[in-house]
Write a protein that holds these residues in place. Structure first.
Motif, PDB file in Angstrom:
ATOM      1  N   ALA A 119      -5.855 -54.521  44.449  1.00 27.19           N
ATOM      2  CA  ALA A 119      -4.786 -53.523  44.558  1.00 27.19           C
ATOM      3  C   ALA A 119      -3.420 -54.164  44.381  1.00 27.19           C
ATOM      4  O   ALA A 119      -2.569 -53.658  43.633  1.00 27.19           O
ATOM      5  CB  ALA A 119      -4.869 -52.807  45.905  1.00 27.19           C
ATOM      6  N   VAL A 120      -3.195 -55.279  45.054  1.00 22.17           N
ATOM      7  CA  VAL A 120      -1.899 -55.953  44.957  1.00 22.17           C
ATOM      8  C   VAL A 120      -1.682 -56.482  43.548  1.00 22.17           C
ATOM      9  O   VAL A 120      -0.603 -56.322  42.975  1.00 22.17           O
ATOM     10  CB  VAL A 120      -1.786 -57.078  46.011  1.00 22.17           C
ATOM     11  N   VAL A 140       1.472 -53.724  55.427  1.00 22.76           N
ATOM     12  CA  VAL A 140       1.638 -55.080  55.951  1.00 22.76           C
ATOM     13  C   VAL A 140       0.587 -55.988  55.318  1.00 22.76           C
ATOM     14  O   VAL A 140       0.906 -57.082  54.838  1.00 22.76           O
ATOM     15  CB  VAL A 140       1.531 -55.092  57.491  1.00 22.76           C
ATOM     16  N   ARG A 141      -0.659 -55.528  55.279  1.00 21.00           N
ATOM     17  CA  ARG A 141      -1.723 -56.346  54.694  1.00 21.00           C
ATOM     18  C   ARG A 141      -1.480 -56.575  53.200  1.00 21.00           C
ATOM     19  O   ARG A 141      -1.709 -57.670  52.689  1.00 21.00           O
ATOM     20  CB  ARG A 141      -3.074 -55.693  54.917  1.00 21.00           C
ATOM     21  N   MET A 142      -1.007 -55.559  52.498  1.00 23.73           N
ATOM     22  CA  MET A 142      -0.720 -55.728  51.074  1.00 23.73           C
ATOM     23  C   MET A 142       0.411 -56.730  50.863  1.00 23.73           C
ATOM     24  O   MET A 142       0.347 -57.566  49.955  1.00 23.73           O
ATOM     25  CB  MET A 142      -0.408 -54.386  50.418  1.00 23.73           C
ATOM     26  N   ALA A 143       1.440 -56.678  51.703  1.00 27.69           N
ATOM     27  CA  ALA A 143       2.550 -57.624  51.590  1.00 27.69           C
ATOM     28  C   ALA A 143       2.063 -59.044  51.851  1.00 27.69           C
ATOM     29  O   ALA A 143       2.439 -59.982  51.130  1.00 27.69           O
ATOM     30  CB  ALA A 143       3.668 -57.249  52.561  1.00 27.69           C
ATOM     31  N   GLU A 144       1.233 -59.217  52.872  1.00 27.15           N
ATOM     32  CA  GLU A 144       0.694 -60.547  53.173  1.00 27.15           C
ATOM     33  C   GLU A 144      -0.184 -61.052  52.030  1.00 27.15           C
ATOM     34  O   GLU A 144      -0.112 -62.226  51.659  1.00 27.15           O
ATOM     35  CB  GLU A 144      -0.095 -60.505  54.478  1.00 27.15           C
ATOM     36  N   GLU A 148       0.585 -64.370  49.748  1.00 25.93           N
ATOM     37  CA  GLU A 148      -0.397 -65.460  49.677  1.00 25.93           C
ATOM     38  C   GLU A 148      -0.835 -65.763  48.245  1.00 25.93           C
ATOM     39  O   GLU A 148      -1.083 -66.910  47.895  1.00 25.93           O
ATOM     40  CB  GLU A 148      -1.623 -65.092  50.523  1.00 25.93           C
ATOM     41  N   HIS A 149      -0.919 -64.737  47.400  1.00 24.32           N
ATOM     42  CA  HIS A 149      -1.477 -64.916  46.057  1.00 24.32           C
ATOM     43  C   HIS A 149      -0.461 -64.670  44.940  1.00 24.32           C
ATOM     44  O   HIS A 149      -0.849 -64.513  43.784  1.00 24.32           O
ATOM     45  CB  HIS A 149      -2.672 -63.971  45.874  1.00 24.32           C
ATOM     46  N   ALA A 150       0.823 -64.649  45.258  1.00 25.97           N
ATOM     47  CA  ALA A 150       1.856 -64.301  44.273  1.00 25.97           C
ATOM     48  C   ALA A 150       1.789 -65.160  43.017  1.00 25.97           C
ATOM     49  O   ALA A 150       1.764 -64.627  41.895  1.00 25.97           O
ATOM     50  CB  ALA A 150       3.246 -64.383  44.906  1.00 25.97           C
TER      51      ALA A 150
END
Length: 180
Positions: A119-120, A140-144, A148-150
């Protein structure tokens, strides 16, 4: 009610059972009727119209929404059990649905970690102007996940690749990813 009885919790017969998030204990099943669904759809239309009026650019980009699956199983009486947000999301007017940054099928991926990564990753490749989700913890979970994987996702987008490992998914999950 779960065994097929009627009029125990609602005046109208349910067409499904919605699941609660289970934040205080295990998830509960809530009867969902056609009358309730129609009421929610009316409220959504009013909300969309009002938000569009107040924020004219809200639909200039994609709409990011993360839902749970509309159907996750079946009750003892044969009615579907699933997410009310998933049911509502599938019934959103086409003019909004065509703006979704994620295909609905992403929410049907059973592995939560892969679901969020996918999704991200997909959202990062879009110009998102609106975010809608029934649970703020989702954002919040999507932002984290994004933080982490940017670097990995940015490189995958640059290369035109998915950038999310899906080899461990079952055949249905792999089929969803092939169609993306």
């Amino acid at each position: 009610l779960l065994d097929g009885g009627s009029h125990q919790l609602t005046n109208d017969a349910p067409f499904m059972f919605g699941t609660t998030s289970g934040t205080t204990s295990k998830p509960k099943l809530v009867p969902v009727t056609h009358k309730w669904r129609k009421t929610i759809a009316s409220i959504q239309r009013i909300w969309i119209a009002r938000c569009s009026h107040d924020h004219p650019g809200m639909l200039k980009g994609k709409v990011l929404t993360m839902l749970s699956p509309a159907v996750e199983g079946e009750s003892r009486c044969g009615l579907p059990v699933g997410s009310v947000s998933g049911q509502a999301g599938k019934r959103v007017p086409w003019v909004i649905r065509r703006q979704y940054a994620l295909p609905y099928e992403v929410c049907e991926i059973e592995d939560y970690e892969t679901r969020y990564r996918l999704a991200v990753r997909l959202a990062m490749a879009e110009s998102v102007s609106t975010i809608v989700t029934p649970n703020p913890a989702t954002m919040v979970r999507m932002a984290e996940t994004g933080k982490e994987h940017a670097a990995q996702f940015i490189e995958a987008i640059r290369r035109g690749e998915l950038g999310v490992d899906v080899d461990h998914l079952d055949d249905a999950g792999k089929a969803i990813c092939r169609d993306i």
